[in-house]
Design a protein around this motif. Structure first.
Motif, short mmCIF file in Angstrom:
data_model
loop_
_atom_site.label_atom_id
_atom_site.label_comp_id
_atom_site.label_asym_id
_atom_site.label_seq_id
_atom_site.Cartn_x
_atom_site.Cartn_y
_atom_site.Cartn_z
N ASP A 131 -13.30 2.67 -2.89
CA ASP A 131 -13.16 4.12 -2.92
C ASP A 131 -12.98 4.70 -4.30
N THR A 132 -12.59 3.88 -5.25
CA THR A 132 -12.20 4.46 -6.53
C THR A 132 -13.32 4.37 -7.55
N SER A 164 -1.94 6.98 -12.57
CA SER A 164 -3.00 5.97 -12.55
C SER A 164 -2.52 4.66 -11.93
N GLY A 165 -1.20 4.42 -11.94
CA GLY A 165 -0.71 3.14 -11.43
C GLY A 165 -1.16 1.98 -12.30
N THR A 202 0.85 -1.20 0.00
CA THR A 202 0.00 0.00 0.00
C THR A 202 0.88 1.25 0.00
N ARG A 213 2.06 1.60 -3.49
CA ARG A 213 1.00 2.17 -4.33
C ARG A 213 0.86 3.68 -4.09
N ASN A 230 -6.93 5.13 -0.73
CA ASN A 230 -7.90 6.17 -0.39
C ASN A 230 -7.22 7.36 0.31
N PRO A 261 -4.50 5.75 -7.56
CA PRO A 261 -5.80 6.18 -7.04
C PRO A 261 -6.47 5.07 -6.23
N LEU A 262 -5.86 3.89 -6.20
CA LEU A 262 -6.44 2.80 -5.42
C LEU A 262 -6.25 3.02 -3.92
#
Lengths: 350, 350
Positions: free
Chosen positions: B125-126, A68-69, A26, A29, A38, A35-36
């Motif tokens: 959330d996305t 965007s990942g 996480t 990320r 929060n 954007p995954l």
């Protein structure tokens, strides 16, 4: 998860993860700006980064500037063409690209497209993906302009396919020319002299064309000429391979071997030859290209050229990520390997 | 593309496409609200819709209310576990889900996840996807709470897996119980009496557990009892299958058949049996589950249970799209088919 060996006292993403109470992936990320993650988690990670004075590298600036990942994979194949199956070579590539993305912490957005459509405009305008991978057979000359527009728009893209002098983009492909030569030299060594080629042999289909040129070169070195009458167009489907053999037979041409530009074409050719009472390899030696899983369990097992899809997937993802980081990336060709199986062992059966 | 038969004078999306000067699939994307259609194109299509007085159905309101036009596939498998390959059963599912999405005009966002991570919060959330498909083996009890939170958050999701009485979500799975019974009845009919089971047999792994319960039921109906000493845990990898056979042999248990809860386990078991000088099927009959492509070309070819991945992919996508449209969707089980190959033909070899 195994923690990497780290420099003494150096703060790592694992420390950030521990402090923020989230997993390392996480943190990874979040640092990539996915954007995954929060907003609340993102803030907690940002706070931990500041508390621990974590040396944020340039990528970490995406904590504020969102990426965007995600990488997009545009698969050019008609999804309605065959109701149930993806071309097995592309399925294998899909698996290896998915896995390579995962190893880099990226998601993969998979989208079927048709070459005739306005995908180049669609994908250039969106923020869905940081870059795109293009995969599929199709008329290169008909979509080269779209590749050029994509490049002009600044979209980062890497294509699976032939490396060509005039291409507007970066491509990773296998050494199709060497593969075509290897197959043909092998068939010649079996004593075959009238070797048919099944597949498009024009600049519209540069991968097949390179296989054809390798075939023609091997023939020439053996003092033979590529005979136009022994070439029949085929796209990469079993049906097309079946029809190409029927075309050859209808011409009344004699041949002792068939080199099919893909395994699917070869498997269709095998069925057509059997249907006409011709046995492989006793009457006709047969070889394909790709080494799809089916190749080793058709009867007889199919001689073919292995394209290493695992390596290909890794190289495509790696090249695209380097483009995204602003690095200069060169097109590259992967070596191929000849896999000799029973379908081509003509000499031994005579 | 074949145009559908249409009612006389009825305006269709093909007319809109013609008027707007774009492809029908672009109209379809725009009507679905896909962000892949750029604003200028979207406006042109909206204008054509108005000019032609096209009857916009409720979905078309997304011309204004944007949807992602994307479904997410969360694959629960450790991408670092095996450096090169995706579990072949999941690869086949990935192919069929990709294709089913394409046929519905959706893109598929593929993301590897680990069950332990906070994917449920990330994805709720996305706005990356309109709904998610969950696919993978893993400890069900450990992630059921996350499924519950996902449902509470209103995230539309469908899971590939066992249909269970207390599940918080919708699932599509195959009839694992019937599959387990079929395999065991077949092995009993071969004359086998000491049938080992390789795979987790607990509520943590409900798919494997259902296969185990089918196995136990068949044994019971034959007047035999499932013997705990003949069960060995295994997850779905070749290595785990290999180790499970070694566990059984180390216990000194005698067995005349092995039912492996997946083909990968079976293939590992085959290697371990061969390494100990035991021949399949002469000394030990062997069967797996899944019918991965490899099953038919290991030596001897593997008896197994076919899960129809093409149908499964279509049903998963269909169920998710119905959930997204606000319909009530029931969990469902697919029938399975026993594929008898040489690995289990014990009687004939004795």
């Amino acid at each position: 998860m195994v923690q990497p060996v780290r420099e003494k006292n150096k703060i790592t993403s694992f420390d950030i993860a521990h402090r923020a109470g989230v997993s390392q992936s996480t943190v990874s990320r979040a640092l990539r700006g996915s954007p995954l993650v929060n907003e609340e988690t993102r803030r907690r990670i940002q706070a931990a980064v500041e508390e621990l004075n974590y040396k944020v590298d340039k990528n970490a600036s995406s904590l504020r500037r969102k990426h965007s990942g995600t990488l997009a994979l545009l698969l050019f194949e008609d999804p309605t063409a065959d109701e149930s199956h993806i071309n097995p070579f592309f399925l294998s590539m899909l698996g290896s690209i998915t896995r390579a993305c995962a190893q880099e912490g990226y998601d993969l957005l998979v989208s079927f497209q048709q070459l005739s459509h306005d995908w180049h405009a669609d994908y250039a305008d969106t923020k869905k993906a940081d870059g795109i991978i293009l995969l599929g057979y199709g008329d290169y000359l008909a979509y080269r302009d779209k590749l050029r527009k994509l490049a002009e728009q600044g979209t980062r893209s890497v294509r699976w396919g032939a490396v060509l002098p005039d291409q507007p983009d970066v491509s990773i492909g296998c050494d199709n020319h060497a593969g075509g030569r290897m197959v043909t030299e092998h068939l010649l060594a079996q004593g075959c002299r009238r070797i048919a080629f099944l597949g498009e042999a024009s600049t519209h289909y540069p991968e097949f064309f390179a296989r054809y040129l390798g075939y023609a070169e091997a023939l020439e070195q053996a003092g033979l000429a590529a005979d136009q009458a022994l070439q029949a167009d085929a796209e990469s489907t079993e049906r097309s391979g079946y029809e190409a053999v029927e075309t050859l037979l209808a011409r009344g041409e004699r041949f002792d071997a068939v080199f099919a530009a893909s395994d699917l074409i070869a498997i269709g050719a095998l069925q057509a030859l059997n249907a006409r009472g011709l046995q492989v390899p006793r009457d006709v030696a047969l070889a394909g290209f790709d080494d799809i899983p089916m190749a080793s369990f058709v009867n007889p097992p199919l001689t073919t050229v292995l394209q290493d899809t695992q390596q290909a997937g890794r190289l495509l993802v790696d090249a695209l990520l380097r483009l995204i980081r602003g690095e200069v990336v060169e097109s590259a060709m992967l070596p191929v390997t000849l896999k000799v199986r029973r379908s081509s062992l003509w000499k031994q059966e005579r």
